[in-house]
Write a protein that holds these residues in place. Structure first.
Motif, PDB file in Angstrom:
ATOM      1  N   VAL A   2       0.858  -1.184   0.000  1.00  0.00           N
ATOM      2  CA  VAL A   2       0.000   0.000   0.000  1.00  0.00           C
ATOM      3  C   VAL A   2       0.895   1.235   0.000  1.00  0.00           C
ATOM      4  CG1 VAL A   2      -1.734   1.288   1.297  1.00  0.00           C
ATOM      5  CG2 VAL A   2      -1.813  -1.214   1.256  1.00  0.00           C
ATOM      6  N   HIS A   3       0.662   2.157  -0.928  1.00  0.00           N
ATOM      7  CA  HIS A   3       1.412   3.416  -0.970  1.00  0.00           C
ATOM      8  C   HIS A   3       0.776   4.359   0.039  1.00  0.00           C
ATOM      9  CE1 HIS A   3       2.260   7.445  -3.002  1.00  0.00           C
ATOM     10  NE2 HIS A   3       3.379   7.058  -2.434  1.00  0.00           N
ATOM     11  N   LEU A   4       1.520   4.748   1.044  1.00  0.00           N
ATOM     12  CA  LEU A   4       0.999   5.609   2.106  1.00  0.00           C
ATOM     13  C   LEU A   4       1.741   6.934   2.087  1.00  0.00           C
ATOM     14  CD1 LEU A   4      -0.740   6.134   4.571  1.00  0.00           C
ATOM     15  CD2 LEU A   4       0.890   4.862   5.934  1.00  0.00           C
ATOM     16  N   SER A   5       1.129   7.928   1.473  1.00  0.00           N
ATOM     17  CA  SER A   5       1.692   9.277   1.410  1.00  0.00           C
ATOM     18  C   SER A   5       1.018  10.124   2.483  1.00  0.00           C
ATOM     19  CB  SER A   5       1.440   9.888   0.030  1.00  0.00           C
ATOM     20  OG  SER A   5       1.657  11.281   0.068  1.00  0.00           O
ATOM     21  N   THR A   6       1.798  10.566   3.456  1.00  0.00           N
ATOM     22  CA  THR A   6       1.206  11.369   4.530  1.00  0.00           C
ATOM     23  C   THR A   6       0.616  12.664   3.981  1.00  0.00           C
ATOM     24  OG1 THR A   6       3.415  12.243   5.031  1.00  0.00           O
ATOM     25  CG2 THR A   6       2.615  10.422   6.385  1.00  0.00           C
ATOM     26  N   GLY A   7       1.253  13.257   2.988  1.00  0.00           N
ATOM     27  CA  GLY A   7       0.712  14.478   2.385  1.00  0.00           C
ATOM     28  C   GLY A   7      -0.644  14.236   1.752  1.00  0.00           C
ATOM     29  N   ASP A   8      -0.775  13.129   1.002  1.00  0.00           N
ATOM     30  CA  ASP A   8      -2.063  12.796   0.379  1.00  0.00           C
ATOM     31  C   ASP A   8      -3.139  12.558   1.428  1.00  0.00           C
ATOM     32  OD1 ASP A   8      -0.856  12.968  -2.109  1.00  0.00           O
ATOM     33  OD2 ASP A   8      -0.795  10.780  -2.434  1.00  0.00           O
ATOM     34  N   VAL A   9      -2.754  11.858   2.496  1.00  0.00           N
ATOM     35  CA  VAL A   9      -3.734  11.566   3.550  1.00  0.00           C
ATOM     36  C   VAL A   9      -4.201  12.859   4.211  1.00  0.00           C
ATOM     37  CG1 VAL A   9      -4.113  10.423   5.766  1.00  0.00           C
ATOM     38  CG2 VAL A   9      -2.863   9.235   3.950  1.00  0.00           C
ATOM     39  N   ASP A  12      -6.537  14.785   1.964  1.00  0.00           N
ATOM     40  CA  ASP A  12      -7.858  14.157   1.947  1.00  0.00           C
ATOM     41  C   ASP A  12      -8.643  14.495   3.211  1.00  0.00           C
ATOM     42  OD1 ASP A  12      -9.901  12.238   0.925  1.00  0.00           O
ATOM     43  OD2 ASP A  12      -9.296  11.108   2.714  1.00  0.00           O
ATOM     44  N   LEU A  13      -7.976  14.449   4.361  1.00  0.00           N
ATOM     45  CA  LEU A  13      -8.651  14.785   5.625  1.00  0.00           C
ATOM     46  C   LEU A  13      -9.119  16.235   5.626  1.00  0.00           C
ATOM     47  CD1 LEU A  13      -6.278  13.000   8.172  1.00  0.00           C
ATOM     48  CD2 LEU A  13      -8.520  12.212   7.375  1.00  0.00           C
ATOM     49  N   VAL A  14      -8.289  17.129   5.096  1.00  0.00           N
ATOM     50  CA  VAL A  14      -8.669  18.547   5.001  1.00  0.00           C
ATOM     51  C   VAL A  14      -9.885  18.687   4.092  1.00  0.00           C
ATOM     52  CG1 VAL A  14      -7.945  20.801   4.113  1.00  0.00           C
ATOM     53  CG2 VAL A  14      -6.367  19.458   5.512  1.00  0.00           C
ATOM     54  N   LYS A  15      -9.847  18.033   2.948  1.00  0.00           N
ATOM     55  CA  LYS A  15     -10.944  18.107   1.980  1.00  0.00           C
ATOM     56  C   LYS A  15     -12.263  17.611   2.583  1.00  0.00           C
ATOM     57  CE  LYS A  15     -12.239  16.412  -2.597  1.00  0.00           C
ATOM     58  NZ  LYS A  15     -11.814  15.577  -3.738  1.00  0.00           N
ATOM     59  N   ARG A  16     -12.167  16.537   3.384  1.00  0.00           N
ATOM     60  CA  ARG A  16     -13.374  15.974   4.001  1.00  0.00           C
ATOM     61  C   ARG A  16     -13.800  16.716   5.255  1.00  0.00           C
ATOM     62  NH1 ARG A  16     -12.879  10.618   5.693  1.00  0.00           N
ATOM     63  NH2 ARG A  16     -10.623  10.653   5.621  1.00  0.00           N
ATOM     64  N   LEU A  20      -9.114  16.034  12.473  1.00  0.00           N
ATOM     65  CA  LEU A  20      -7.676  16.070  12.252  1.00  0.00           C
ATOM     66  C   LEU A  20      -7.339  16.929  11.037  1.00  0.00           C
ATOM     67  CD1 LEU A  20      -4.862  15.171  13.090  1.00  0.00           C
ATOM     68  CD2 LEU A  20      -5.218  13.066  11.787  1.00  0.00           C
ATOM     69  N   GLY A  21      -8.182  16.869  10.014  1.00  0.00           N
ATOM     70  CA  GLY A  21      -7.975  17.692   8.825  1.00  0.00           C
ATOM     71  C   GLY A  21      -8.043  19.171   9.138  1.00  0.00           C
ATOM     72  N   VAL A  22      -8.988  19.554   9.947  1.00  0.00           N
ATOM     73  CA  VAL A  22      -9.140  20.971  10.330  1.00  0.00           C
ATOM     74  C   VAL A  22      -7.913  21.423  11.113  1.00  0.00           C
ATOM     75  CG1 VAL A  22     -10.479  22.569  11.767  1.00  0.00           C
ATOM     76  CG2 VAL A  22     -11.656  20.933  10.273  1.00  0.00           C
ATOM     77  N   ARG A  23      -7.452  20.581  12.034  1.00  0.00           N
ATOM     78  CA  ARG A  23      -6.255  20.929  12.814  1.00  0.00           C
ATOM     79  C   ARG A  23      -5.025  21.017  11.925  1.00  0.00           C
ATOM     80  NH1 ARG A  23      -6.024  16.447  16.894  1.00  0.00           N
ATOM     81  NH2 ARG A  23      -3.976  17.297  17.318  1.00  0.00           N
ATOM     82  N   ALA A  24      -4.883  20.056  11.006  1.00  0.00           N
ATOM     83  CA  ALA A  24      -3.725  20.045  10.105  1.00  0.00           C
ATOM     84  C   ALA A  24      -3.745  21.252   9.172  1.00  0.00           C
ATOM     85  CB  ALA A  24      -3.706  18.755   9.295  1.00  0.00           C
ATOM     86  N   LYS A  25      -4.929  21.668   8.743  1.00  0.00           N
ATOM     87  CA  LYS A  25      -5.073  22.779   7.800  1.00  0.00           C
ATOM     88  C   LYS A  25      -4.477  24.065   8.352  1.00  0.00           C
ATOM     89  CE  LYS A  25      -8.545  24.929   4.788  1.00  0.00           C
ATOM     90  NZ  LYS A  25      -7.911  26.212   4.730  1.00  0.00           N
ATOM     91  N   GLU A  26      -4.574  24.250   9.658  1.00  0.00           N
ATOM     92  CA  GLU A  26      -4.002  25.440  10.286  1.00  0.00           C
ATOM     93  C   GLU A  26      -2.499  25.536  10.002  1.00  0.00           C
ATOM     94  OE1 GLU A  26      -4.928  25.471  14.468  1.00  0.00           O
ATOM     95  OE2 GLU A  26      -7.031  25.005  14.101  1.00  0.00           O
ATOM     96  N   PHE A  27      -1.814  24.414  10.039  1.00  0.00           N
ATOM     97  CA  PHE A  27      -0.371  24.392   9.782  1.00  0.00           C
ATOM     98  C   PHE A  27      -0.085  24.466   8.286  1.00  0.00           C
ATOM     99  CE2 PHE A  27      -1.040  22.370  13.861  1.00  0.00           C
ATOM    100  CZ  PHE A  27      -0.119  23.039  14.654  1.00  0.00           C
ATOM    101  N   LEU A  28      -0.827  23.703   7.517  1.00  0.00           N
ATOM    102  CA  LEU A  28      -0.598  23.655   6.073  1.00  0.00           C
ATOM    103  C   LEU A  28      -0.836  25.012   5.426  1.00  0.00           C
ATOM    104  CD1 LEU A  28      -2.323  20.217   5.371  1.00  0.00           C
ATOM    105  CD2 LEU A  28       0.132  20.692   5.515  1.00  0.00           C
ATOM    106  N   ASP A  29      -1.860  25.735   5.886  1.00  0.00           N
ATOM    107  CA  ASP A  29      -2.157  27.059   5.331  1.00  0.00           C
ATOM    108  C   ASP A  29      -1.034  28.059   5.585  1.00  0.00           C
ATOM    109  OD1 ASP A  29      -4.559  26.231   4.273  1.00  0.00           O
ATOM    110  OD2 ASP A  29      -5.800  27.187   5.811  1.00  0.00           O
ATOM    111  N   LYS A  30      -0.262  27.821   6.635  1.00  0.00           N
ATOM    112  CA  LYS A  30       0.873  28.692   6.960  1.00  0.00           C
ATOM    113  C   LYS A  30       2.157  28.230   6.273  1.00  0.00           C
ATOM    114  CE  LYS A  30      -0.941  29.616  11.571  1.00  0.00           C
ATOM    115  NZ  LYS A  30      -0.742  29.360  13.011  1.00  0.00           N
ATOM    116  N   GLY A  31       2.065  27.116   5.539  1.00  0.00           N
ATOM    117  CA  GLY A  31       3.258  26.575   4.893  1.00  0.00           C
ATOM    118  C   GLY A  31       4.161  25.823   5.848  1.00  0.00           C
TER     119      GLY A  31
END
Length: 83
Positions: A2-9, A12-16, A20-31
């Protein structure tokens, strides 16, 4: 495997709109990288799922640091490492 890309995961969590996606988005939006504890929890959970248990996996984008690799080894059994 199974190809497990943490970035892809995380994308996907942010999109859904998951918690965890909402929490991660805070960091990702800041780069910024998502904190290690969040990434480790995500990876540990994903590694426990049936498809990975049956077929194994290839981690893509993780671990990024020696500290992440050591933390992963403390949490799960690692049977092989390829560079």
């Amino acid at each position: 495997l199974v190809h497990l890309s943490t970035g892809d995961v995380f994308r996907d969590l942010v999109k859904r709109g998951t918690e965890l996606g909402v929490r991660a988005k805070e960091f990702l939006d800041k780069g910024c990288f998502v904190p290690d504890d969040m990434v480790l929890s995500l990876v540990q959970d994903r590694l426990s799922q049936p498809d990975v248990q049956e077929r194994g996996c290839l981690l893509d984008g993780f671990p990024r640091t020696a500290e992440q690799a050591e933390a992963l080894q403390r949490r799960v059994k690692v049977e092989g490492v390829f560079f």
